[in-house]
Write a protein that holds these residues in place. Structure first.
Motif, PDB file in Angstrom:
ATOM      1  N   TRP A  62      -4.378  49.705  -2.353  1.00 56.76           N
ATOM      2  CA  TRP A  62      -3.406  50.220  -1.389  1.00 56.76           C
ATOM      3  C   TRP A  62      -3.001  51.656  -1.717  1.00 56.76           C
ATOM      4  O   TRP A  62      -2.886  52.512  -0.833  1.00 56.76           O
ATOM      5  CB  TRP A  62      -2.189  49.287  -1.361  1.00 56.76           C
ATOM      6  CG  TRP A  62      -1.074  49.789  -0.510  1.00 56.76           C
ATOM      7  CD1 TRP A  62      -0.943  49.662   0.832  1.00 56.76           C
ATOM      8  CD2 TRP A  62       0.049  50.532  -0.960  1.00 56.76           C
ATOM      9  NE1 TRP A  62       0.195  50.277   1.260  1.00 56.76           N
ATOM     10  CE2 TRP A  62       0.829  50.822   0.174  1.00 56.76           C
ATOM     11  CE3 TRP A  62       0.483  50.988  -2.216  1.00 56.76           C
ATOM     12  CZ2 TRP A  62       2.011  51.540   0.101  1.00 56.76           C
ATOM     13  CZ3 TRP A  62       1.664  51.703  -2.287  1.00 56.76           C
ATOM     14  CH2 TRP A  62       2.405  51.961  -1.129  1.00 56.76           C
ATOM     15  N   PHE A  93      -2.624  55.048   0.718  1.00 58.94           N
ATOM     16  CA  PHE A  93      -1.288  55.566   1.043  1.00 58.94           C
ATOM     17  C   PHE A  93      -0.634  56.108  -0.223  1.00 58.94           C
ATOM     18  O   PHE A  93       0.336  55.539  -0.720  1.00 58.94           O
ATOM     19  CB  PHE A  93      -0.430  54.463   1.671  1.00 58.94           C
ATOM     20  CG  PHE A  93      -1.037  53.896   2.926  1.00 58.94           C
ATOM     21  CD1 PHE A  93      -0.913  54.574   4.138  1.00 58.94           C
ATOM     22  CD2 PHE A  93      -1.764  52.723   2.892  1.00 58.94           C
ATOM     23  CE1 PHE A  93      -1.484  54.059   5.296  1.00 58.94           C
ATOM     24  CE2 PHE A  93      -2.343  52.201   4.042  1.00 58.94           C
ATOM     25  CZ  PHE A  93      -2.203  52.878   5.250  1.00 58.94           C
ATOM     26  N   GLY A 134       3.063  56.529  -0.539  1.00 56.47           N
ATOM     27  CA  GLY A 134       3.836  55.376  -0.096  1.00 56.47           C
ATOM     28  C   GLY A 134       5.006  55.064  -1.009  1.00 56.47           C
ATOM     29  O   GLY A 134       4.953  55.290  -2.211  1.00 56.47           O
ATOM     30  N   ALA A 135       6.051  54.547  -0.419  1.00 56.90           N
ATOM     31  CA  ALA A 135       7.265  54.220  -1.175  1.00 56.90           C
ATOM     32  C   ALA A 135       7.326  52.729  -1.451  1.00 56.90           C
ATOM     33  O   ALA A 135       8.372  52.173  -1.711  1.00 56.90           O
ATOM     34  CB  ALA A 135       8.494  54.660  -0.390  1.00 56.90           C
ATOM     35  N   ASP A 136       6.180  52.073  -1.403  1.00 56.64           N
ATOM     36  CA  ASP A 136       6.143  50.621  -1.401  1.00 56.64           C
ATOM     37  C   ASP A 136       5.474  50.081  -2.655  1.00 56.64           C
ATOM     38  O   ASP A 136       5.101  48.928  -2.722  1.00 56.64           O
ATOM     39  CB  ASP A 136       5.341  50.167  -0.173  1.00 56.64           C
ATOM     40  CG  ASP A 136       5.730  48.776   0.286  1.00 56.64           C
ATOM     41  OD1 ASP A 136       6.932  48.528   0.405  1.00 56.64           O
ATOM     42  OD2 ASP A 136       4.833  47.959   0.498  1.00 56.64           O
ATOM     43  N   ARG A 142       5.219  48.466  -5.430  1.00 59.14           N
ATOM     44  CA  ARG A 142       5.676  47.459  -6.388  1.00 59.14           C
ATOM     45  C   ARG A 142       4.561  46.425  -6.453  1.00 59.14           C
ATOM     46  O   ARG A 142       4.127  45.902  -5.443  1.00 59.14           O
ATOM     47  CB  ARG A 142       6.950  46.774  -5.895  1.00 59.14           C
ATOM     48  CG  ARG A 142       8.152  47.690  -5.789  1.00 59.14           C
ATOM     49  CD  ARG A 142       9.391  46.896  -5.391  1.00 59.14           C
ATOM     50  NE  ARG A 142       9.332  46.423  -4.009  1.00 59.14           N
ATOM     51  CZ  ARG A 142       9.348  45.167  -3.652  1.00 59.14           C
ATOM     52  NH1 ARG A 142       9.387  44.210  -4.560  1.00 59.14           N
ATOM     53  NH2 ARG A 142       9.308  44.823  -2.387  1.00 59.14           N
ATOM     54  N   THR A 152      -1.317  45.655  -4.675  1.00 56.79           N
ATOM     55  CA  THR A 152      -1.558  45.399  -3.257  1.00 56.79           C
ATOM     56  C   THR A 152      -2.946  45.874  -2.890  1.00 56.79           C
ATOM     57  O   THR A 152      -3.348  46.991  -3.238  1.00 56.79           O
ATOM     58  CB  THR A 152      -0.518  46.130  -2.380  1.00 56.79           C
ATOM     59  OG1 THR A 152       0.791  45.723  -2.776  1.00 56.79           O
ATOM     60  CG2 THR A 152      -0.721  45.804  -0.917  1.00 56.79           C
ATOM     61  N   ILE A 189      -5.771  46.215   0.439  1.00 60.75           N
ATOM     62  CA  ILE A 189      -6.025  46.136   1.874  1.00 60.75           C
ATOM     63  C   ILE A 189      -7.480  45.724   2.040  1.00 60.75           C
ATOM     64  O   ILE A 189      -8.369  46.375   1.482  1.00 60.75           O
ATOM     65  CB  ILE A 189      -5.800  47.495   2.565  1.00 60.75           C
ATOM     66  CG1 ILE A 189      -4.422  48.074   2.231  1.00 60.75           C
ATOM     67  CG2 ILE A 189      -6.024  47.370   4.067  1.00 60.75           C
ATOM     68  CD1 ILE A 189      -3.250  47.392   2.861  1.00 60.75           C
ATOM     69  N   ALA A 247       0.628  50.166   5.802  1.00 64.98           N
ATOM     70  CA  ALA A 247       1.207  51.321   5.113  1.00 64.98           C
ATOM     71  C   ALA A 247       2.305  50.921   4.120  1.00 64.98           C
ATOM     72  O   ALA A 247       2.462  51.551   3.075  1.00 64.98           O
ATOM     73  CB  ALA A 247       1.759  52.318   6.127  1.00 64.98           C
ATOM     74  N   GLU A 248       3.072  49.896   4.450  1.00 59.99           N
ATOM     75  CA  GLU A 248       4.171  49.475   3.563  1.00 59.99           C
ATOM     76  C   GLU A 248       4.373  47.962   3.655  1.00 59.99           C
ATOM     77  O   GLU A 248       5.417  47.491   4.124  1.00 59.99           O
ATOM     78  CB  GLU A 248       5.457  50.234   3.904  1.00 59.99           C
ATOM     79  CG  GLU A 248       5.704  50.408   5.397  1.00 59.99           C
ATOM     80  CD  GLU A 248       7.012  51.134   5.694  1.00 59.99           C
ATOM     81  OE1 GLU A 248       7.922  51.092   4.849  1.00 59.99           O
ATOM     82  OE2 GLU A 248       7.123  51.701   6.780  1.00 59.99           O
ATOM     83  N   PRO A 249       3.362  47.229   3.188  1.00 62.84           N
ATOM     84  CA  PRO A 249       3.381  45.771   3.391  1.00 62.84           C
ATOM     85  C   PRO A 249       4.571  45.064   2.751  1.00 62.84           C
ATOM     86  O   PRO A 249       5.151  44.161   3.363  1.00 62.84           O
ATOM     87  CB  PRO A 249       2.061  45.297   2.764  1.00 62.84           C
ATOM     88  CG  PRO A 249       1.562  46.436   1.941  1.00 62.84           C
ATOM     89  CD  PRO A 249       2.115  47.680   2.549  1.00 62.84           C
ATOM     90  N   SER A 301       7.550  46.140   2.196  1.00 62.95           N
ATOM     91  CA  SER A 301       8.771  46.385   2.978  1.00 62.95           C
ATOM     92  C   SER A 301       8.771  45.584   4.277  1.00 62.95           C
ATOM     93  O   SER A 301       9.804  45.057   4.686  1.00 62.95           O
ATOM     94  CB  SER A 301       8.892  47.877   3.314  1.00 62.95           C
ATOM     95  OG  SER A 301       8.882  48.634   2.143  1.00 62.95           O
TER      96      SER A 301
END
Lengths: 109, 219
Positions: A76, A80, A83-85, A87, A90, A92, B151-153, B155
């Motif tokens: 992931w 991205f 990305g701010a995600d 954690r 992840t 894809i 893009a932000e799974p 969240s």
């Protein structure tokens, strides 16, 4: 008359774990390769087998020769990076036609 | 959409109109015209019948996520079936449910475990296993879901009320081509005593898309 059965590419070019890069090109039409994956490098998870070529079918052409469709996994954060995600881990996963993939020579660590 | 754009005259249909004003005929948009023309040709040439078409539409419109839920419950309770479902979901589903889905797109079952959580999206359009889950919810087709789920799974899952711990790998499966995906959610704890049909009633549509997990059962 288009033939219903044509030479089917039954032997997948890639196997599980192979690194592949999605081609960086932007043809018109009904394309099943999402923009966000173009030019990105991923890892083959599995081959789904041969399918009639969706891009050719969508252009009114017979879907032959058939093409192998692979499930390819992308990290992931490679897709991205801002990305701010971020954690945990992840991935894809996407299904991509053989004609969109190039082999990646393994980088020396 | 096109119908709405074409329909730009200003009077209000809900109000009574002046006598003699013929109600405007709803124009068929281009796609509807093409569908009608092809349908009439197919029927005229005896390739399909009106009854077959009606039956097919009824099947689509009346299908719910119950078929998918039955598959999940069976996989939870029958180890052999679980393996069949994971190996060839379309074949296993066709045999178990006794429905004809062989002509649809290929189907893959994705099993959620204590280490891995799957969630399905179609970023290009709205590919969805309709035969097993029925008509997709509107949010599944929304631009927001289709773009943000990749893009932000984490969240987006949190917005569905689904908090996936950081030590569980999330696999977002983009259904881009010829495959359709069914998520097999984890069996909730506290359900050991339930039979297959009770278990099936617990399995929600959203858990089979992967945007939610099934809650634990408490005594």
């Amino acid at each position: 008359m288009p033939r219903c059965v044509d030479a089917v590419q039954t032997v997948p070019r890639f196997g599980e774990g192979d690194r592949v890069r999605v081609q960086w090109r932007f043809p018109d039409g009904h394309i099943r390769t999402p923009f966000y994956l173009r030019g990105k490098t991923g890892t083959v998870v599995r081959s789904h087998g041969a399918f009639l070529d969706a891009e050719r079918l969508a252009n009114g052409l017979p879907g032959v020769p058939a093409t192998v469709v692979y499930q390819v996994a992308f990290a992931w954060e490679d897709l991205f990076p801002a990305g701010a995600d971020a954690r945990g881990r992840t991935l894809i996963l996407a299904d991509l036609q053989d004609n969109w993939l190039d082999a990646v020579v393994q980088e020396v660590a | 959409m096109m119908k709405d754009q074409d329909h730009d005259h200003e009077h209000d249909h809900a109000e009574s109109e002046s006598p003699g004003h013929a109600a405007p005929k709803e124009a068929l948009d281009e796609f509807a015209q093409v569908e009608l023309a092809i349908r009439e040709l197919l029927i005229e040439r005896g390739l399909i019948t009106q009854a077959q078409r009606r039956k097919y539409l009824d099947q689509i419109e009346s299908s719910t996520s119950m078929l998918g839920a039955r598959l999940v419950a069976k996989a939870w309770t029958a180890p052999d079936f679980r393996l069949q479902l994971l190996a060839d979901a379309r074949k296993a589903a066709t045999e178990f449910l006794g429905i004809e889905i062989l002509h649809g797109p290929a189907l893959v079952a994705l099993e959620n475990t204590e280490r891995m959580h799957h969630v399905v999206v179609c970023t290009l359009c709205s590919c969805y296993p309709k035969a097993l889950l029925g008509i997709p919810p509107d949010w599944y087709k929304s631009f927001a879901y289709r773009s943000r789920m990749v893009a932000e799974p984490r969240s987006v899952l949190a917005q569905f009320g689904t908090d996936i711990p950081d030590d569980i790998e999330i696999r977002v499966v983009d259904s881009t081509a010829d495959l359709r995906y069914l998520v097999i959610p984890r069996r909730p704890t506290g359900t050991d005593d339930l039979d297959e049909s009770k278990l099936a009633s617990l399995v929600t549509r959203d858990s089979m898309i992967g945007v939610s997990v099934l809650p634990e059962m408490r005594d």
